[in-house]
Design an enzyme around this catalytic site. Structure first.
Site, PDB file in Angstrom:
ATOM      1  N   ASN A   1     -13.829 -84.016   7.362  1.00 56.57           N
ATOM      2  CA  ASN A   1     -13.407 -82.723   6.806  1.00 56.57           C
ATOM      3  C   ASN A   1     -14.421 -81.639   7.182  1.00 56.57           C
ATOM      4  O   ASN A   1     -15.632 -81.834   7.057  1.00 56.57           O
ATOM      5  CB  ASN A   1     -13.329 -82.847   5.275  1.00 56.57           C
ATOM      6  CG  ASN A   1     -12.638 -81.677   4.609  1.00 56.57           C
ATOM      7  OD1 ASN A   1     -11.504 -81.342   4.959  1.00 56.57           O
ATOM      8  ND2 ASN A   1     -13.312 -81.033   3.668  1.00 56.57           N
TER       9      ASN A   1
ATOM     10  N   GLU B   1     -18.393 -81.558   6.569  1.00 55.96           N
ATOM     11  CA  GLU B   1     -19.213 -80.481   7.139  1.00 55.96           C
ATOM     12  C   GLU B   1     -20.487 -80.973   7.833  1.00 55.96           C
ATOM     13  O   GLU B   1     -21.596 -80.510   7.578  1.00 55.96           O
ATOM     14  CB  GLU B   1     -19.566 -79.463   6.026  1.00 55.96           C
ATOM     15  CG  GLU B   1     -18.328 -78.871   5.380  1.00 55.96           C
ATOM     16  CD  GLU B   1     -18.605 -77.974   4.181  1.00 55.96           C
ATOM     17  OE1 GLU B   1     -19.779 -77.638   3.956  1.00 55.96           O
ATOM     18  OE2 GLU B   1     -17.660 -77.619   3.465  1.00 55.96           O
TER      19      GLU B   1
END
Ligand code: G3I
Length: 361
Positions: free
Chosen positions: A209, A168
């Site tokens: 991710n 993130e």
């Protein structure tokens, strides 16, 4: 037909239909989210029979203390991710303290049961207090990040075969998230994190991710630019994790764009944290109807079908975030009733489970 016969006949037809529906209801119509076990394609089939790995994020505490949870994880999943046990704050709570217990228990369980172990996550904005309060120059911050990453990757080397290296790093506006690592090291922290992980375990598969691919074209584009840039600079990245915290009514076109654009990078594609809210508007009084369950099943099927259409060599797998509706992070986080997963709170398979199997038919 004499009209006086029509009414009784109509009544009989309506009654028998309602009776038939009532007979079906206990299977499809949940009572407090409880659904009976669904007939599968064949009695023996489980998610482990899928043509790619299907995993779940798990809690060490629940594996330890809940036999039904443990049995379901053992029976159904071929890959595990630690929901929290491998996060910075869990593994490295103080500068000179590492806490391996919970993570090692999950890794040992995975190994004992022939399951892949995916590591989550080496670098994220969630850090323990001692990192927030750390003071030092750029070199000191590089050493802090390198020491954490290389100590963790070395500890699990040979037992954890892949990692969410950075999680993130892109914000809702498509920019770099203003986290402590960006503030202390600039955007090069991302390249460095991957390089440190690769140095510690050259055989580990390394992923970027993030979330939002399925509903934010801005985030999706920014993430794709980030991972393509890493590739172009020769940074050791192997895969892209699409979290897919999605919703039952997310348009199919968005899901297709998310998955196919990720595959176009040529990287491994991991749908890494799949769950599907059926209550996106946080209706406190929502009930989980058969209609909602079937709509959710259809969307699970579409996601799996779309994923299964990307090149086989890029199919790293699909991981649900948590195991059942009962241990999902969503109801507690958003303070609402929700039923986001393929298993209900009584460890029973839902229509969504069959939707997953149907996605590869
Ligand atoms: O273990 C402590 C406990 O000792 C303490 O008393 C309690 C109260 O502060 O907190 C407990 O830690 C909580 C932890 O979950 C374990 O239950 C944290 O507060 C809580 O913030 C943490 O939430 C996790 C969240 O990530 C933040 O790390 C969720 O369980 C987890 O499902 C969620 O997962 C994230 C992925 O890692 C990244 N993608 C999004 C996804 C959902 O938010």
């Amino acid at each position: 037909m004499k009209h006086f016969l029509i009414l009784p006949l109509l009544a009989f037809v309506l009654f028998s239909c309602s009776k038939r529906t009532a007979i079906l209801d206990p299977i499809l119509n949940p009572v407090n989210g409880i659904l009976r076990d669904l007939p599968l394609q064949s009695p023996k089939s489980t998610l482990k029979d899928m043509p790619f790995k299907v995993g779940a994020s798990v809690s060490a505490e629940l594996l330890r203390s809940n036999p039904e949870y443990r049995a379901l994880v053992m029976k159904e999943f071929s890959s595990l991710t630690a929901e929290n046990a491998m996060k910075f704050w869990a593994l490295h709570p103080e500068e000179n303290t590492y806490n391996w217990k919970d993570a090692d228990e999950i890794v040992d369980f995975a190994k004992a049961n022939g399951k892949r172990m995916h590591g989550h996550t080496l670098n994220w904005f969630e850090v323990p207090g001692w990192v927030t309060n750390f003071s030092g120059d750029t070199t000191a911050w590089e050493n802090l990040m390198r020491t954490h990453i290389q100590t963790v990757v070395t500890h699990f080397k040979g037992r954890v075969s892949s990692w969410d290296v950075v999680n993130e790093a892109i914000d809702e506006n498509g920019g770099y998230r203003n986290n402590i690592w960006l503030q202390k090291l600039g955007i090069s922290y991302i390249d460095k994190a991957f390089q440190y992980a690769h140095e510690a375990d050259p055989n580990a598969l390394l992923f970027y991710n993030d979330y939002g691919h399925d509903y934010s074209p801005i985030k999706r584009t920014a993430i794709l630019n980030l991972v393509n840039g890493l590739k172009e600079r020769g940074v050791p990245i192997n895969g892209i994790g699409l979290q897919f915290h999605t919703r039952y009514n997310q348009p199919d076109a968005d899901i297709t764009s998310a998955i196919t654009s990720a595959a176009a990078t040529g990287l491994l594609v991991h749908i890494s944290e799949l769950d599907m809210t059926v209550n996106p508007n946080s209706d406190k009084n929502l009930t989980y109807t058969a209609t909602l369950a079937e709509q959710q099943a259809a969307k699970y099927k579409f996601i799996v079908k779309t994923y299964y259409a990307i090149p086989k060599a890029q199919q790293f797998g699909i991981t649900t975030w948590n195991v059942t509706d009962g241990d999902s992070w969503i109801p507690g986080t958003y303070n609402r009733p929700d039923w986001p997963l393929p298993f209900d709170a009584n460890y029973k398979r839902k229509p969504a489970y069959q939707g997953i199997l149907d996605g590869v038919k």
